[in-house]
Design an enzyme around this catalytic site. Structure first.
Site, PDB file in Angstrom:
ATOM      1  CG  ASP A  45      -1.929   1.047   1.288  1.00 58.97           C
ATOM      2  OD1 ASP A  45      -2.704   1.151   0.653  1.00 58.97           O
ATOM      3  OD2 ASP A  45      -1.681   2.332   1.921  1.00 58.97           O
ATOM      4  CE1 TYR A  50       0.762   7.649   3.060  1.00 60.72           C
ATOM      5  CE2 TYR A  50       1.212   5.586   2.505  1.00 60.72           C
ATOM      6  CZ  TYR A  50       0.349   6.492   2.788  1.00 60.72           C
ATOM      7  OH  TYR A  50      -0.882   5.942   3.171  1.00 60.72           O
ATOM      8  CE  LYS A  79      -3.792   4.784   0.811  1.00 53.59           C
ATOM      9  NZ  LYS A  79      -2.131   4.576   1.044  1.00 53.59           N
ATOM     10  CG  HIS A 112      -4.456   9.959   0.759  1.00 51.20           C
ATOM     11  ND1 HIS A 112      -3.053   9.795   0.571  1.00 51.20           N
ATOM     12  CD2 HIS A 112      -4.616   9.394   1.876  1.00 51.20           C
ATOM     13  CE1 HIS A 112      -2.568   9.404   1.546  1.00 51.20           C
ATOM     14  NE2 HIS A 112      -3.426   9.157   2.492  1.00 51.20           N
TER      15      HIS A 112
END
Length: 315
Positions: A45, A50, A79, A112
């Site tokens: 994931d 990130y 996302k 997201h």
């Protein structure tokens, strides 16, 4: 050992257990993903925000080259960050993620958050006073752009993350391709029972993030309760000869939730995976359900003024 899969509403399947990569530092995440794949994980994931998708891509490329996995053996989620919700930005954002991950397609692409931030600037755009700058983009319009990405073969499935029940219903009301999952924070202190029941009624799978209570979240306070230190959980874990983390993960998986704990430590990645050789009793599942205290640890509280902030609603 093969991880059990969950059937999605489009006929495809998702492994019920995966590796989360939120907060995994770029210098650590490549090895973590390699270790996870060697241990048997077949679901990773990711997310643009990130800041580590290139490093995840390096790990995937290495394991493809080694012949450990083929592309079709592994399920990759990412996302769409909320500065890219404006429909004209969606496809390029997805293509950037694909380039970073060194992939031709994603298995799953999620919005997201339902909240939109000001476009074409920083990922966390601030005004002169240090407040987040929001956009009036509506996630319903974003959804139509995601559907176009499915039709172009850029992603096989699409879904949402951090949406409440009313927001999911708004998407369903316009969707020609319904969301396959809603990825939300879910652990014993926030068991999400009402949202899970709603999503099940709409044939939408729940993916549980922060399933261990995210003890390494940057905003944790020293006196915040620590899920894995809960004496009631410790006593259940002792009964099964398992760690509290394994019991908490098993609880989510046994409820049918796709579960994605994050770790960069090989021994922990292996321990988290070692949950398919025992089963919690119905009584213990019900007992853990009673630990709920609306203990949300990812409140996105800088965006409470947004009209699309998801947590004003009861579920």
């Amino acid at each position: 050992m093969a991880v059990p899969s969950v059937k999605l509403n489009n006929g495809l399947s998702i492994p019920i257990f995966g590796l989360g990569t939120w907060k995994s530092k770029p210098g650590e995440v490549t090895q973590a993903v390699k270790d996870a794949i060697d241990i048997g994980y077949r679901h990773i994931d990711c997310a643009h925000v990130y800041g580590n998708e290139k490093e995840v891509g390096e790990a995937l490329e290495a394991k493809f080259k080694e012949g450990v996995i083929k592309r079709e053996d592994i399920f990759i989620t990412s996302k769409l960050w909320i500065t890219f919700l404006r429909p004209d930005l969606v496809e390029n954002a997805l293509k950037t993620t694909l380039s970073n991950l060194k992939l031709d397609y994603l298995d799953l692409y999620l919005i997201h958050w339902p909240i939109a931030y000001k476009e074409e600037g920083d990922l966390f755009p601030l005004d002169a006073d240090g407040n987040i700058q929001h956009s009036d983009t509506d996630y319903v319009d974003t959804w139509k752009a995601l559907e176009a990405c499915v039709k172009k073969g850029l992603t096989k499935s699409i879904g949402v993350s951090n949406f409440n029940s009313k927001q999911i219903q708004r998407v369903l009301d316009v969707a020609t391709i319904p969301p396959v999952t809603n990825q939300v924070e879910c652990h014993p202190y926030l068991n999400q029972k009402r949202l899970i029941d709603f999503c099940k009624s709409k044939h939408i799978v729940i993916t549980a993030y922060s399933p261990l209570g995210s003890p390494d979240r940057p905003w944790a306070k020293p006196d915040d309760p620590k899920l894995l230190d809960d004496p009631k959980l410790k006593s259940i874990a002792a009964k099964y000869g398992k760690s509290t983390a394994q019991v908490v993960l098993r609880w989510n998986v046994q409820r049918g939730n796709v579960t994605i704990p994050k770790s960069v430590t090989k021994s922990r990645i292996a321990e988290n995976f070692d949950i398919f050789n025992f089963k919690l009793s119905d009584e213990d599942i019900a007992l853990i359900d009673t630990f709920d205290c609306n203990g949300r640890i990812c409140p996105m509280d800088r965006s409470t003024e947004s009209p699309h902030y998801p947590f004003h609603e009861p579920f």
